[in-house]
Design a protein around this motif. Structure first.
Motif, short mmCIF file in Angstrom:
data_model
loop_
_atom_site.label_atom_id
_atom_site.label_comp_id
_atom_site.label_asym_id
_atom_site.label_seq_id
_atom_site.Cartn_x
_atom_site.Cartn_y
_atom_site.Cartn_z
N ALA A 155 0.80 -1.23 0.00
CA ALA A 155 0.00 0.00 0.00
C ALA A 155 0.84 1.28 0.00
O ALA A 155 0.29 2.36 -0.11
CB ALA A 155 -0.93 -0.01 1.21
N GLY A 156 2.16 1.15 0.15
CA GLY A 156 3.01 2.34 0.14
C GLY A 156 4.12 2.25 1.17
O GLY A 156 4.24 1.26 1.88
N PRO A 157 4.91 3.32 1.28
CA PRO A 157 6.04 3.31 2.21
C PRO A 157 5.59 3.35 3.67
O PRO A 157 4.50 3.83 3.99
CB PRO A 157 6.83 4.56 1.84
CG PRO A 157 5.88 5.44 1.13
CD PRO A 157 4.85 4.55 0.49
N ALA A 158 6.48 2.83 4.55
CA ALA A 158 6.21 2.80 5.98
C ALA A 158 7.54 2.84 6.73
O ALA A 158 8.60 2.57 6.15
CB ALA A 158 5.44 1.54 6.35
N THR A 159 7.47 3.19 8.00
CA THR A 159 8.61 3.06 8.89
C THR A 159 8.14 2.44 10.19
O THR A 159 6.99 2.60 10.59
CB THR A 159 9.29 4.42 9.22
OG1 THR A 159 8.33 5.30 9.78
CG2 THR A 159 9.92 5.05 7.99
N ILE A 160 9.04 1.72 10.80
CA ILE A 160 8.82 1.21 12.15
C ILE A 160 9.99 1.71 12.96
O ILE A 160 11.13 1.69 12.49
CB ILE A 160 8.66 -0.32 12.18
CG1 ILE A 160 8.17 -0.76 13.53
CG2 ILE A 160 9.91 -1.04 11.78
CD1 ILE A 160 7.41 -2.05 13.53
N GLY A 161 9.71 2.24 14.15
CA GLY A 161 10.80 2.88 14.86
C GLY A 161 10.62 2.89 16.36
O GLY A 161 9.63 2.39 16.90
N VAL A 162 11.62 3.50 17.01
CA VAL A 162 11.64 3.64 18.46
C VAL A 162 11.97 5.09 18.81
O VAL A 162 12.67 5.79 18.06
CB VAL A 162 12.66 2.69 19.11
CG1 VAL A 162 12.23 1.23 18.95
CG2 VAL A 162 14.04 2.88 18.52
N MET A 163 11.43 5.53 19.94
CA MET A 163 11.69 6.88 20.44
C MET A 163 12.02 6.79 21.93
O MET A 163 11.31 6.13 22.68
CB MET A 163 10.46 7.77 20.26
CG MET A 163 10.15 8.08 18.81
SD MET A 163 8.77 9.22 18.64
CE MET A 163 7.41 8.06 18.58
N ALA A 164 13.10 7.47 22.32
CA ALA A 164 13.46 7.54 23.72
C ALA A 164 12.59 8.58 24.40
O ALA A 164 12.01 9.47 23.76
CB ALA A 164 14.94 7.93 23.86
N LYS A 165 12.51 8.50 25.70
CA LYS A 165 11.74 9.46 26.49
C LYS A 165 12.19 10.88 26.13
O LYS A 165 13.39 11.15 26.02
CB LYS A 165 11.97 9.19 27.98
CG LYS A 165 11.18 10.09 28.88
CD LYS A 165 11.41 9.73 30.33
CE LYS A 165 10.59 10.69 31.21
NZ LYS A 165 10.73 10.36 32.63
N GLY A 166 11.22 11.77 25.89
CA GLY A 166 11.54 13.15 25.54
C GLY A 166 10.39 13.78 24.77
O GLY A 166 9.33 13.18 24.60
N GLU A 167 10.63 15.01 24.30
CA GLU A 167 9.64 15.74 23.50
C GLU A 167 10.27 16.09 22.16
O GLU A 167 11.40 16.57 22.11
CB GLU A 167 9.19 17.00 24.23
CG GLU A 167 8.00 17.67 23.58
CD GLU A 167 7.44 18.80 24.43
OE1 GLU A 167 7.31 19.92 23.88
OE2 GLU A 167 7.15 18.57 25.61
N TYR A 168 9.50 15.87 21.07
CA TYR A 168 10.03 16.05 19.71
C TYR A 168 9.02 16.77 18.84
O TYR A 168 7.82 16.61 19.01
CB TYR A 168 10.34 14.68 19.09
CG TYR A 168 11.18 13.80 19.97
CD1 TYR A 168 12.55 14.00 20.08
CD2 TYR A 168 10.61 12.78 20.72
CE1 TYR A 168 13.33 13.20 20.90
CE2 TYR A 168 11.37 11.97 21.55
CZ TYR A 168 12.73 12.19 21.64
OH TYR A 168 13.51 11.40 22.45
N GLU A 169 9.53 17.53 17.88
CA GLU A 169 8.68 18.16 16.87
C GLU A 169 9.01 17.52 15.54
O GLU A 169 10.18 17.47 15.14
CB GLU A 169 8.90 19.67 16.80
CG GLU A 169 8.00 20.32 15.74
CD GLU A 169 8.19 21.82 15.67
OE1 GLU A 169 7.22 22.54 15.92
OE2 GLU A 169 9.31 22.25 15.34
N PHE A 170 7.99 17.05 14.85
CA PHE A 170 8.14 16.42 13.54
C PHE A 170 7.40 17.24 12.49
O PHE A 170 6.39 17.87 12.78
CB PHE A 170 7.56 15.00 13.55
CG PHE A 170 8.34 14.03 14.39
CD1 PHE A 170 9.49 13.44 13.91
CD2 PHE A 170 7.91 13.73 15.67
CE1 PHE A 170 10.20 12.54 14.69
CE2 PHE A 170 8.61 12.85 16.47
CZ PHE A 170 9.76 12.25 15.99
#
Length: 93
Positions: A21-36
């Motif tokens: 169905a299209g591109p994807a990512t699988i990932g991990v994030m450490a504790k914190g705050e992020y802007e995407f």
């Protein structure tokens, strides 16, 4: 093949791949705050951990539960607060 991505000094890492169905990512994030920022519509599912989001135009944070998904339109910025190391799946449409 797979594409490895790393952001925020290694605190967010993902593995990109193509699905039927299209591109994807699988990932991990450490504790914190992020802007995407998005370049296309993203559908994000929390797999493990604890996450809150602040979507474009929203003043309040929303808690996301494990196995819950949310969408962000193309060309938007959003905030993510990670309360414990977490994993996610992101579909790009």
């Amino acid at each position: 093949m797979f594409k490895v991505n790393e952001y925020f000094a290694g605190k967010v890492k993902s593995l990109g791949f193509n699905m039927h169905a299209g591109p994807a990512t699988i990932g991990v994030m450490a504790k914190g705050e992020y802007e995407f920022g998005t370049s296309q519509k993203e559908i994000i599912t929390l797999i493990t951990g604890a996450m809150s989001i602040q979507l474009p135009g929203a003043k309040d944070w929303k808690k996301i539960r494990v196995n819950e998904s949310f969408e962000v339109a193309a060309h938007q910025k959003f905030l993510v607060q990670i309360d414990e190391d977490s994993s996610y799946l992101c579909l790009y449409r």
